[in-house]
Design a protein around this motif. Sequence first.
Motif, PDB file in Angstrom:
ATOM      1  N   ARG A 101      53.372  16.451  61.018  1.00 37.04           N
ATOM      2  CA  ARG A 101      53.121  15.271  61.834  1.00 37.04           C
ATOM      3  C   ARG A 101      54.017  14.111  61.391  1.00 37.04           C
ATOM      4  O   ARG A 101      54.035  13.732  60.223  1.00 37.04           O
ATOM      5  N   SER A 102      54.719  13.528  62.349  1.00 42.54           N
ATOM      6  CA  SER A 102      55.682  12.478  62.028  1.00 42.54           C
ATOM      7  C   SER A 102      55.012  11.244  61.439  1.00 42.54           C
ATOM      8  O   SER A 102      55.563  10.605  60.540  1.00 42.54           O
ATOM      9  N   GLN A 103      53.828  10.888  61.924  1.00 41.47           N
ATOM     10  CA  GLN A 103      53.149   9.701  61.403  1.00 41.47           C
ATOM     11  C   GLN A 103      52.755   9.896  59.946  1.00 41.47           C
ATOM     12  O   GLN A 103      52.903   8.993  59.118  1.00 41.47           O
ATOM     13  N   VAL A 104      52.256  11.095  59.627  1.00 45.03           N
ATOM     14  CA  VAL A 104      51.880  11.394  58.242  1.00 45.03           C
ATOM     15  C   VAL A 104      53.123  11.385  57.357  1.00 45.03           C
ATOM     16  O   VAL A 104      53.101  10.854  56.241  1.00 45.03           O
ATOM     17  N   ALA A 105      54.209  11.955  57.864  1.00 43.37           N
ATOM     18  CA  ALA A 105      55.467  11.952  57.110  1.00 43.37           C
ATOM     19  C   ALA A 105      55.926  10.522  56.833  1.00 43.37           C
ATOM     20  O   ALA A 105      56.236  10.162  55.688  1.00 43.37           O
ATOM     21  N   LYS A 106      55.942   9.703  57.871  1.00 41.53           N
ATOM     22  CA  LYS A 106      56.439   8.326  57.729  1.00 41.53           C
ATOM     23  C   LYS A 106      55.593   7.522  56.756  1.00 41.53           C
ATOM     24  O   LYS A 106      56.128   6.858  55.853  1.00 41.53           O
ATOM     25  N   GLU A 107      54.273   7.572  56.901  1.00 38.58           N
ATOM     26  CA  GLU A 107      53.393   6.764  56.052  1.00 38.58           C
ATOM     27  C   GLU A 107      53.483   7.184  54.593  1.00 38.58           C
ATOM     28  O   GLU A 107      53.412   6.347  53.683  1.00 38.58           O
ATOM     29  N   ASN A 108      53.655   8.475  54.338  1.00 37.30           N
ATOM     30  CA  ASN A 108      53.768   8.939  52.956  1.00 37.30           C
ATOM     31  C   ASN A 108      55.125   8.600  52.352  1.00 37.30           C
ATOM     32  O   ASN A 108      55.205   8.293  51.161  1.00 37.30           O
ATOM     33  N   VAL A 109      56.168   8.632  53.144  1.00 39.80           N
ATOM     34  CA  VAL A 109      57.474   8.206  52.634  1.00 39.80           C
ATOM     35  C   VAL A 109      57.434   6.723  52.294  1.00 39.80           C
ATOM     36  O   VAL A 109      57.938   6.297  51.245  1.00 39.80           O
ATOM     37  N   LEU A 110      56.816   5.933  53.152  1.00 36.18           N
ATOM     38  CA  LEU A 110      56.675   4.506  52.861  1.00 36.18           C
ATOM     39  C   LEU A 110      55.832   4.267  51.607  1.00 36.18           C
ATOM     40  O   LEU A 110      56.013   3.278  50.904  1.00 36.18           O
ATOM     41  N   ALA A 111      54.927   5.221  51.327  1.00 41.50           N
ATOM     42  CA  ALA A 111      54.075   5.113  50.133  1.00 41.50           C
ATOM     43  C   ALA A 111      54.761   5.636  48.875  1.00 41.50           C
ATOM     44  O   ALA A 111      54.231   5.471  47.777  1.00 41.50           O
ATOM     45  N   GLY A 112      55.935   6.285  49.046  1.00 36.86           N
ATOM     46  CA  GLY A 112      56.672   6.721  47.873  1.00 36.86           C
ATOM     47  C   GLY A 112      57.132   8.164  47.850  1.00 36.86           C
ATOM     48  O   GLY A 112      57.821   8.578  46.915  1.00 36.86           O
TER      49      GLY A 112
END
Length: 257
Positions: A83-94
């Motif tokens: 899921r792109s949203q999960v990917a994006k939020e976790n990358v932003l988290a580190g």
Amino acid sequence: MGILNITPDSFYDGGKYKNESEILSRVEKMMRDGVDLIDLGAYSSRPGAKDVTTEEELFRSVPVTELIVKNFPETIISIDTFRSQVAKENVLAGASIINDIAAGSLDAQMIPTVGKLQVPYIMMHMKQTPQDMQKHTEYQDIVREMLYYFSEKVSEARSYGINDLIIDPGFGFAKTLEQNYEVLNKLELFDILELPILVGVSRKSMIYKLLNSSPVEALNGTTVINTISLMKGANILRVHDVKEAVEAVKIYNQLKD
């Protein structure tokens, strides 16, 4: 690559890591054992696993990414999600890498999102969804069809500016036991793609069903297949048992030298 599943229903370690202390203890042990990457998964992709919402996957994963980054800032985290949203939020988290079992097939925004984030992208071979993939194991020539699949996915990824790509043959995903071993036997053919290869066979049914055992008893078989995979060109081993995989890599590298 050490596996950190924060799901209640993963086939081997589901429900093991339920609080901050257990999670940090697991990460610390993997680091002590020589892990290079930690693969964080909040959605069980075992055959027939229960689907969970995007919100639940985010709720499970983002705080754990933040927790690991806070306590072990040197750790390289890959987020195991389609899921792109999960990917994006976790990358932003580190998180630093996206590991997608569907190679963009289950979320049209995944590949464009990875292109914008400019992080390495692991693309796995699978048909359909984790819930019904084992109903889709028909191939005329499985390796040829997988190579075509990856060439198409690589072309799409490149069109969105994704530079760092890794391929995963997807052992156990939309493949029978016999097909898994055919792919393993021909693994060196994937070198034609000129991309790093990730192999994830750790304690899977292709091992314990063949040996009439169980996931708990499948460590020896996992090590055997990991060693074969290294000899056939694998670059990354995705495992539950880091110490044993690191030892296999050291022995293989000694032979290679």
